[in-house]
Design a protein around this motif. Structure first.
Motif, short mmCIF file in Angstrom:
data_model
loop_
_atom_site.label_atom_id
_atom_site.label_comp_id
_atom_site.label_asym_id
_atom_site.label_seq_id
_atom_site.Cartn_x
_atom_site.Cartn_y
_atom_site.Cartn_z
N TYR A 170 0.86 -1.18 0.00
CA TYR A 170 0.00 0.00 0.00
C TYR A 170 0.89 1.22 0.00
O TYR A 170 1.68 1.44 0.92
N ASN A 171 0.80 2.02 -1.04
CA ASN A 171 1.48 3.31 -1.09
C ASN A 171 0.58 4.37 -0.47
O ASN A 171 -0.54 4.59 -0.94
N TRP A 172 1.06 5.00 0.59
CA TRP A 172 0.22 6.01 1.24
C TRP A 172 0.73 7.41 0.91
O TRP A 172 1.88 7.60 0.53
N MET A 173 -0.17 8.36 1.05
CA MET A 173 0.08 9.73 0.64
C MET A 173 0.70 10.51 1.80
O MET A 173 0.02 11.21 2.56
N TYR A 174 2.02 10.33 1.95
CA TYR A 174 2.76 11.06 2.97
C TYR A 174 4.14 11.38 2.42
O TYR A 174 5.16 10.91 2.92
N GLY A 175 4.13 12.17 1.35
CA GLY A 175 5.38 12.59 0.76
C GLY A 175 6.01 13.74 1.53
O GLY A 175 5.41 14.31 2.45
N PRO A 176 7.23 14.11 1.18
CA PRO A 176 7.97 15.14 1.93
C PRO A 176 7.33 16.52 1.87
O PRO A 176 7.59 17.37 2.73
N LYS A 177 6.46 16.77 0.89
CA LYS A 177 5.81 18.08 0.79
C LYS A 177 4.54 18.17 1.61
O LYS A 177 3.96 19.26 1.74
N ARG A 178 4.09 17.07 2.18
CA ARG A 178 2.86 17.06 2.97
C ARG A 178 3.18 17.31 4.45
O ARG A 178 4.04 16.65 5.02
N MET A 198 1.65 10.88 -9.45
CA MET A 198 0.90 11.39 -10.59
C MET A 198 1.81 12.15 -11.55
O MET A 198 2.99 12.40 -11.25
N ASP A 199 1.27 12.49 -12.71
CA ASP A 199 2.07 13.14 -13.75
C ASP A 199 2.70 14.44 -13.28
O ASP A 199 3.78 14.83 -13.73
N ASP A 200 2.02 15.14 -12.36
CA ASP A 200 2.55 16.41 -11.87
C ASP A 200 3.52 16.24 -10.70
O ASP A 200 3.97 17.22 -10.10
N GLY A 201 3.83 14.99 -10.35
CA GLY A 201 4.77 14.70 -9.28
C GLY A 201 4.16 14.53 -7.91
O GLY A 201 4.87 14.20 -6.95
N THR A 202 2.85 14.72 -7.80
CA THR A 202 2.16 14.57 -6.51
C THR A 202 2.02 13.09 -6.17
O THR A 202 1.68 12.28 -7.02
N ASP A 203 2.27 12.75 -4.89
CA ASP A 203 2.09 11.36 -4.49
C ASP A 203 0.61 11.06 -4.33
O ASP A 203 -0.19 11.92 -3.98
N THR A 204 0.24 9.82 -4.60
CA THR A 204 -1.14 9.38 -4.47
C THR A 204 -1.15 7.96 -3.92
O THR A 204 -0.11 7.30 -3.87
N ALA A 205 -2.31 7.51 -3.49
CA ALA A 205 -2.41 6.16 -2.93
C ALA A 205 -2.43 5.13 -4.05
O ALA A 205 -2.92 5.38 -5.16
N ALA A 206 -1.89 3.97 -3.75
CA ALA A 206 -1.89 2.86 -4.72
C ALA A 206 -1.89 1.55 -3.96
O ALA A 206 -1.30 1.45 -2.87
N GLU A 207 -2.54 0.56 -4.54
CA GLU A 207 -2.61 -0.78 -3.95
C GLU A 207 -2.18 -1.79 -5.01
O GLU A 207 -2.72 -1.80 -6.12
N ASN A 208 -1.20 -2.61 -4.66
CA ASN A 208 -0.67 -3.59 -5.61
C ASN A 208 -0.34 -4.90 -4.91
O ASN A 208 0.07 -4.90 -3.74
N VAL A 209 -0.53 -5.98 -5.64
CA VAL A 209 -0.20 -7.32 -5.14
C VAL A 209 0.83 -7.94 -6.08
O VAL A 209 0.70 -7.86 -7.31
#
Length: 240
Positions: free
Chosen positions: A96-104, A172-183
């Motif tokens: 699980y990629n969570w939205m907690y990048g260095p800019k947040r 995302m394309d603009d460099g913003t982090d977003t949530a993602a779920e992968n197996v």
């Protein structure tokens, strides 16, 4: 799940239901039986989707230069680990990629709520599969928030070079982090992508939230059982 041709009609099953609630009206029971039919059909649909997911052909082989710093190595000068290290002794890995990048300043509140749900079940899940929560902030920052929230069972990792998050749709394309779920799976020495959540804003019906995997969000599941529902706005006005 049994073959669809052998299943009793949902209406037949619902009509056999003998559950009754105190002081209910005839109108309530009639409407509740109609709802029960839909609930049975929904369960069957969920089972069909899960079976279709399990039957996917082999996904793409994982070949990127992915580097992570985990909690155990969160000391100055620690060497990153590769992607395979996230599997441990398991052959299936949920990331699980969570939205907690260095800019947040603070993590995404919905990611926070979802991870609180996942933390409560992590001990059970990790008996069968490996789990990893990946963020773009340095590992020390992620651990500090983990301690603040009281999460005890989730393994956190910092995506050192961002390559994994970029390749698997968490940037995302603009460099913003977003949530993602992968197996991912590890079979016969080969690591492959098995499934990734692809629901989002583009696939959401008008006026509906773009939740990718609502089954992970116990908060919303419970609210769906109430007359108020999730609220008129998909982004709940709740303190997480």
């Amino acid at each position: 799940m049994a073959d669809g041709s052998t299943l009793q009609p949902a209406a037949t099953i619902a009509h056999k239901n003998r559950a009754r609630q105190p002081n209910e009206s005839v109108e309530y029971r009639k409407a509740r039986e109609a709802l029960l039919i839909e609930e049975i059909e929904l369960n069957r649909h969920i089972a069909r989707v899960a079976a279709q997911r399990r039957a996917l052909p082999p996904g793409g082989e994982v070949k990127g230069d992915y580097q992570f710093i985990g909690e155990a190595s969160s000391v100055a000068g620690a060497n990153p680990v590769g992607f395979e290290e996230l599997f441990g002794d398991k052959d299936t890995l949920f990331v699980y990629n969570w939205m907690y990048g260095p800019k947040r300043q603070r993590p995404c509140p919905m990611c926070t709520a979802l991870l609180s749900c996942l933390d409560g079940n992590a001990d059970h899940l990790r008996q069968r599969i490996a789990l990893a929560v990946v963020g773009l902030s340095v590992i020390e920052r992620q651990i500090a928030f983990k301690v603040e929230r009281g999460w005890k069972n989730l393994p956190f990792y910092a995506d050192v070079n961002g390559n994994f998050s970029r390749d698997y749709h968490a940037i995302m394309d603009d460099g913003t982090d977003t949530a993602a779920e992968n197996v991912f799976t590890r079979r016969d020495g080969t690591i492959r992508h098995f499934w990734g959540a692809e629901l989002g804003f583009e696939s959401a019906d008008p006026g509906k939230d773009p939740t990718t995997e609502p089954d992970l969000m116990m908060l919303w599941n419970v609210l769906d059982w109430t007359p108020e529902g999730r609220g008129t706005d998909w982004y709940p006005k709740i303190t997480y």
